[in-house]
Design an enzyme around this catalytic site. Sequence first.
Site, PDB file in Angstrom:
ATOM      1  N   LYS A  95       0.859  -1.179   0.000  1.00 18.57           N
ATOM      2  CA  LYS A  95       0.000   0.000   0.000  1.00 18.57           C
ATOM      3  C   LYS A  95       0.887   1.217   0.000  1.00 18.57           C
ATOM      4  O   LYS A  95       2.044   1.146   0.433  1.00 18.57           O
ATOM      5  CB  LYS A  95      -0.894   0.025   1.247  1.00 18.57           C
ATOM      6  CG  LYS A  95      -2.184   0.779   1.048  1.00 18.57           C
ATOM      7  CD  LYS A  95      -3.211  -0.056   0.293  1.00 18.57           C
ATOM      8  CE  LYS A  95      -4.524   0.676   0.091  1.00 18.57           C
ATOM      9  NZ  LYS A  95      -5.578  -0.233  -0.378  1.00 18.57           N
TER      10      LYS A  95
HETATM   11  P1  NAD Z   1     -13.011   7.234  -2.904  1.00 19.89           P
HETATM   12  O1  NAD Z   1     -12.067   8.306  -2.518  1.00 19.89           O
HETATM   13  O2  NAD Z   1     -13.415   7.086  -4.327  1.00 19.89           O
HETATM   14  O3  NAD Z   1     -14.370   7.394  -2.049  1.00 19.89           O
HETATM   15  C1  NAD Z   1     -14.368   7.453  -0.654  1.00 19.89           C
HETATM   16  C2  NAD Z   1     -15.746   7.849  -0.172  1.00 19.89           C
HETATM   17  O4  NAD Z   1     -15.745   7.889   1.266  1.00 19.89           O
HETATM   18  C3  NAD Z   1     -16.160   9.254  -0.628  1.00 19.89           C
HETATM   19  O5  NAD Z   1     -17.562   9.314  -0.807  1.00 19.89           O
HETATM   20  C4  NAD Z   1     -15.735  10.113   0.566  1.00 19.89           C
HETATM   21  O6  NAD Z   1     -16.435  11.350   0.628  1.00 19.89           O
HETATM   22  C5  NAD Z   1     -16.049   9.216   1.732  1.00 19.89           C
HETATM   23  N1  NAD Z   1     -15.223   9.487   2.898  1.00 19.89           N
HETATM   24  C6  NAD Z   1     -13.885   9.746   2.912  1.00 19.89           C
HETATM   25  N2  NAD Z   1     -13.486  10.000   4.163  1.00 19.89           N
HETATM   26  C7  NAD Z   1     -14.578   9.887   4.956  1.00 19.89           C
HETATM   27  C8  NAD Z   1     -14.797  10.049   6.338  1.00 19.89           C
HETATM   28  N3  NAD Z   1     -13.818  10.427   7.156  1.00 19.89           N
HETATM   29  N4  NAD Z   1     -16.052   9.848   6.815  1.00 19.89           N
HETATM   30  C9  NAD Z   1     -17.061   9.517   5.993  1.00 19.89           C
HETATM   31  N5  NAD Z   1     -16.920   9.359   4.660  1.00 19.89           N
HETATM   32  C10 NAD Z   1     -15.677   9.548   4.154  1.00 19.89           C
HETATM   33  O7  NAD Z   1     -12.400   5.872  -2.333  1.00 19.89           O
HETATM   34  P2  NAD Z   1     -12.751   4.377  -2.771  1.00 19.89           P
HETATM   35  O8  NAD Z   1     -11.752   3.956  -3.795  1.00 19.89           O
HETATM   36  O9  NAD Z   1     -14.203   4.266  -3.051  1.00 19.89           O
HETATM   37  O10 NAD Z   1     -12.375   3.572  -1.443  1.00 19.89           O
HETATM   38  C11 NAD Z   1     -13.288   3.438  -0.367  1.00 19.89           C
HETATM   39  C12 NAD Z   1     -12.850   2.288   0.539  1.00 19.89           C
HETATM   40  O11 NAD Z   1     -12.793   1.086  -0.225  1.00 19.89           O
HETATM   41  C13 NAD Z   1     -11.452   2.432   1.155  1.00 19.89           C
HETATM   42  O12 NAD Z   1     -11.436   1.803   2.419  1.00 19.89           O
HETATM   43  C14 NAD Z   1     -10.576   1.658   0.192  1.00 19.89           C
HETATM   44  O13 NAD Z   1      -9.379   1.220   0.793  1.00 19.89           O
HETATM   45  C15 NAD Z   1     -11.495   0.519  -0.141  1.00 19.89           C
HETATM   46  N6  NAD Z   1     -11.229  -0.197  -1.401  1.00 19.89           N
HETATM   47  C16 NAD Z   1     -11.146   0.464  -2.588  1.00 19.89           C
HETATM   48  C17 NAD Z   1     -10.949  -0.255  -3.756  1.00 19.89           C
HETATM   49  C18 NAD Z   1     -10.936   0.398  -5.114  1.00 19.89           C
HETATM   50  O14 NAD Z   1     -10.923  -0.333  -6.117  1.00 19.89           O
HETATM   51  N7  NAD Z   1     -10.979   1.713  -5.250  1.00 19.89           N
HETATM   52  C19 NAD Z   1     -10.788  -1.648  -3.697  1.00 19.89           C
HETATM   53  C20 NAD Z   1     -10.882  -2.294  -2.474  1.00 19.89           C
HETATM   54  C21 NAD Z   1     -11.113  -1.552  -1.338  1.00 19.89           C
END
Ligand code: NAD
Length: 405
Positions: A95
Amino acid sequence: MRQFEAAADHLALKRGIREYLAAPNRELVVHFPVAMDDGTIRLFTGYRVHHSTVLGPTKGGIRYSPEVRLNEVRALAMWMTWKSALMHLPFGGAKGGVACDPRQLSRDELQRLTRRYASEVSPLMGPKSDIPAPDVGTNAQVMAWIMDTYSMHRGYSVSSVVTGKPIVIGGSVGRSDATGRGIMIITREAARLRSIPFAGSRVAIQGFGNVGEAAARLLHEQGCKIVAVSDIDGGVYNPDGLDPRAVLQHLRTARTLTGYPGAQPVSPAKLLELPCDVLIPAAIEGQITGENAGRIQAGIVVEGANGPTTPEADAILADRGIPVVPDILANAGGVTVSYFEWVQDLQSYFWTEQEINAHLERLMVSTFARVAALAQERRMTLRTAALIVAVQRVADALMTRGIYP
Ligand code: NAD
């Protein structure tokens, strides 16, 4: 670490092996300057951690957020090791991240920060050694800048150095929705296990980014009722259901979810406690805690985010009979299609979206079945069962390779 220790307690690992699997293999911390649009120079701190290289090159996202710290990156890197192992992918876990608020940076500043960070961590990065992907605060465009920076240093294009890229430079069809699609598949399988009718089930989703938005849209397409969604600034709730496409359109034009017609405002914290069949925390870690787990009303929790449930909350939910489908299974669709993207780039031969989705469906369904069967047989949580499968696989590979020298 506590999740790993709980799983390791079930496995007969030698002490040194257990210690080795618990520790990150390599960690790089970089401090670097970025020229801002107003002529000032700002110092940023970035990280790249390789947790394990036992099963293959390391794979894991890059996060841009003010909260990014070394310990957070370490935990996320370890989860990537178990996730890839659970899905039978030939990857170790990594990461990366930069402590910054991407929403406060202009596009040019973001590009300069990204290119400098990519140069700084380039000793660890490469298509055969470490392949980043998007995470919170980063997206396909950020991956394109990383791919271009790496390629410029090499003197030729290396598309396989990152995944989650735009399709025009070697990205894969189906990747942008892959994590959300995986969550949709896992929610369907988990609902079946709990005898909850999938069509018509009420779903609340915290986080409306790459993961949360796609999950909402794909679950809605399957007939689920999306009762609430939220982002960092707030959320919207309608017990009769929301149309995720219309909500996204509203977010794009109004730049906020609040004010979406026909819905009540709800905070990201209160969303977790709404009455629903399926709760999908898809924002960040540490959201369901010992403090609020007693008030969760969902029938199932499906972890879209990495680490949204604390160990204290896990124990409370288990006592209350609310199953939690763990992150390393529920959100593994992203890394799985990232693997497909990497394979396509290495072969310069691209698959159709039907092929991608069919392979993803098969892998998600079979892995869920394996974990659910183990959990039932050994009377343990889905999380412990998933971790046992994953940790055992890495430990077996490690022992087969032997301890060098
Ligand atoms: P992103 O930045 O596209 O979206 C994150 C979302 O969470 C947004 O709506 C944001 O406003 C909200 N958010 C951020 N901080 C926050 C907080 N403190 N309180 C409440 N809401 C909050 O990110 P993403 O890629 O959708 O990732 C979201 C989660 O999924 C993370 O934990 C990430 O590690 C995990 N994840 C992502 C992927 C991927 O393919 N992008 C794959 C596996 C896991």
